[in-house]
Design an enzyme around this catalytic site. Structure first.
Site, short mmCIF file in Angstrom:
data_model
loop_
_atom_site.label_atom_id
_atom_site.label_comp_id
_atom_site.label_asym_id
_atom_site.label_seq_id
_atom_site.Cartn_x
_atom_site.Cartn_y
_atom_site.Cartn_z
N SER A 254 6.61 10.35 -1.66
CA SER A 254 5.59 10.91 -0.79
C SER A 254 4.78 11.91 -1.59
CB SER A 254 6.24 11.59 0.41
OG SER A 254 6.81 12.80 -0.03
N LYS A 255 3.83 12.52 -0.91
CA LYS A 255 2.93 13.47 -1.59
C LYS A 255 3.70 14.58 -2.31
CE LYS A 255 -1.58 12.87 0.15
NZ LYS A 255 -1.70 12.55 1.58
#
Ligand code: GLU
Length: 485
Positions: A254-255
């Site tokens: 994810s980010k």
């Protein structure tokens, strides 16, 4: 060679193209090219709220930038279009009507509150929340009454009882799901828009897709899709679910783990071939030890039987290593072109890049090319060629200019610079050698103060590379500034 292979990449345009999507696109593309088959790109935009044309453009631009072209589909056309699901609504409505007529689907009038109450019942029993079938057996009268109440209705697929649904996965082998664990699911929403699981089946069937290669997050959708194939009496394609991509801490990418969109890597000066090379290793393993591949080599070597079941770990150090390899192999002009926007942004380049300036920039880039993991890093390495005012980077640097020999070394060096007609790497090497000889000093006593006076640093690229890039004018200006001669 089975040239009848037809694969597709079917993104939902709800954000930019991410690493995971790009990997799915790549695996499909390699399969198509490996078999001499067809690659189709279709836009799955049935989530009206989250879909946007902007995301669609971003995804397509990223695919093109990566070099993943397609034979049929959005922007390209073909016999099976349109290739945007919202432009194919009739197809889904017709199929839903057939399922309704055959009793394989039914209208459901449940309200959000009623559904929530069902979910509570499931949770209380420790079961996965699913639809328990309130509207499964409505009579015509029930329906008329609910319609008269003005309730909204969806269409649900009637899931067969007590069946084992077997996904014959090309990567995972047979994966069995019990139909009893799957509640009757919505195939058409109350606004008449089909759900993903319904539209995907009709489109894959109508577009003659032979292999569906996609992320593992879709594995639990596949039994739902297989039931629809069965109900519609269509032979399903083969499925391959590629494992999840995890961050180094083994949680889903994810980010938090850094950039995830392809565009972010592009804008940092990663090269598309390097990203492709990196992406293919997220799940696929080559036969030998070699890890650097051209696209042609990948097309030749790729096969689904070397795609792993276990999760792939996204290692940004590895990506940097691979990208660095590709940067090193690239012509200096290519890296220079990519570097110019970063140099501009850093304030190192102002105004037009004239042909002379471009030639000089190429020398600057060549001097650091082998140290770059991605092109944006260039601004960390080239300050010495652009800074108007040299700052001493450390005590050690300042001290190097305080030795007793320094004035003598600097004067002699300045004299050589003034005398040398054209300063090249070659004659700089010779000049520095001559200087140590004439001054009767050890190499370090000569090179270190020159380096520090010119750059403010005690380490860096070879002096004989730095000196010709700086050129006479800049060297004299720096000597004036740092040692006052
Ligand atoms: N639209 C789906 C997604 O973007 C595609 C799933 C599939 O390949 O079937 O996740």
């Amino acid at each position: 060679m089975d040239s009848s292979v037809r694969v597709r990449f079917a993104p939902s345009p709800t954000g930019p193209l991410h690493i995971g999507g790009a990997r799915s696109a790549l695996f499909n593309w390699l399969l198509a090219r490996n078999y001499g088959g067809q690659m189709i790109v279709r836009i799955e935009d049935t989530d009206l709220e989250r879909s946007s044309l902007e995301s669609e453009e971003n995804i397509l631009d990223s695919l093109i930038w990566l070099g993943l072209d397609w034979d049929e589909g959005i922007k390209k056309g073909g016999e099976n279009g349109p290739y945007r699901q919202t432009e194919r609504l009739n197809t889904y409505t017709d199929a839903a009507q057939k399922l309704l007529a055959a009793g394989q689907a039914y209208y459901c009038y449940c309200t959000e509150e009623e559904l929530e109450a069902e979910r509570q019942v499931c949770s209380a029993k420790g079961e996965l929340p699913r639809y328990l079938g309130r509207c499964r057996s409505l009579t015509d009268e029930d329906r008329s009454r609910l319609e008269a109440e003005g309730r909204k209705k969806v269409i649900r697929f009637r899931v067969p009882d007590n069946e084992d649904i077997v996904v014959k996965d090309l990567v995972r082998g047979d994966v069995v799901f019990e139909s009893n664990g799957i509640g009757d699911y919505v195939i058409v929403k109350s606004d008449g828009i089909p759900t993903y699981n319904f539209a995907v089946v009709l489109d894959d069937a109508l577009m003659d897709i032979t292999h569906v290669v996609r992320g593992e997050e879709h594995l639990s959708n596949t039994p739902r899709q297989l039931m629809l194939y069965e109900a519609l009496r269509i032979t399903p394609p083969s499925f391959a679910h590629v494992s999840l991509i995890l961050g180094r801490d083994r949680t889903k990418m994810s980010k938090r783990h850094g950039a995830t969109s392809i565009e972010a890597y592009k804008s940092q000066g990663y090269l598309p071939e390097a990203l492709i090379n990196f992406l293919v290793l997220l799940g696929w393993s080559p036969v030998g030890e070699e890890e650097i591949f051209t696209l042609e080599e990948l097309v030749e070597q790729f096969s689904l039987d070397r795609v792993a079941k276990n999760p792939a770990v996204f290692d940004s150090d590895k990506l940097n290593w691979i990208n660095g390899q590709y940067i090193r192999k690239s012509p200096v002009e290519r890296i220079t072109d990519l570097a110019i926007p970063f140099l501009r942004e850093a304030g190192y380049i102002k105004g037009e890049v004239t042909p002379d300036k471009y030639e000089w920039l190429k020398m600057v880039v060549a001097s650091v090319q082998e140290h770059l993991a991605f092109v944006a890093q260039i601004t960390d390495h080239v300050g010495i060629y652009f800074d108007d005012c040299i700052q001493m980077e450390s005590e050690e640097a300042s001290a190097a200019l305080k030795d007793d020999d320094v004035p003598q070394v600097m004067a002699a060096f300045r004299q050589k610079i003034v005398e040398t007609e054209e300063i090249t790497s070659e004659n700089t090497k010779a000049m520095l050698k001559a200087l140590t000889k004439e001054l009767k000093l050890g190499g370090k006593k000569v090179y270190m103060p020159i380096r520090v006076a010119l750059t403010g640093k005690t380490h860096g690229a070879e002096l004989y590379d730095i000196i010709p890039i700086l050129g006479r004018e800049m060297i004299l200006a720096r000597l004036a500034q740092t040692v006052g001669i």
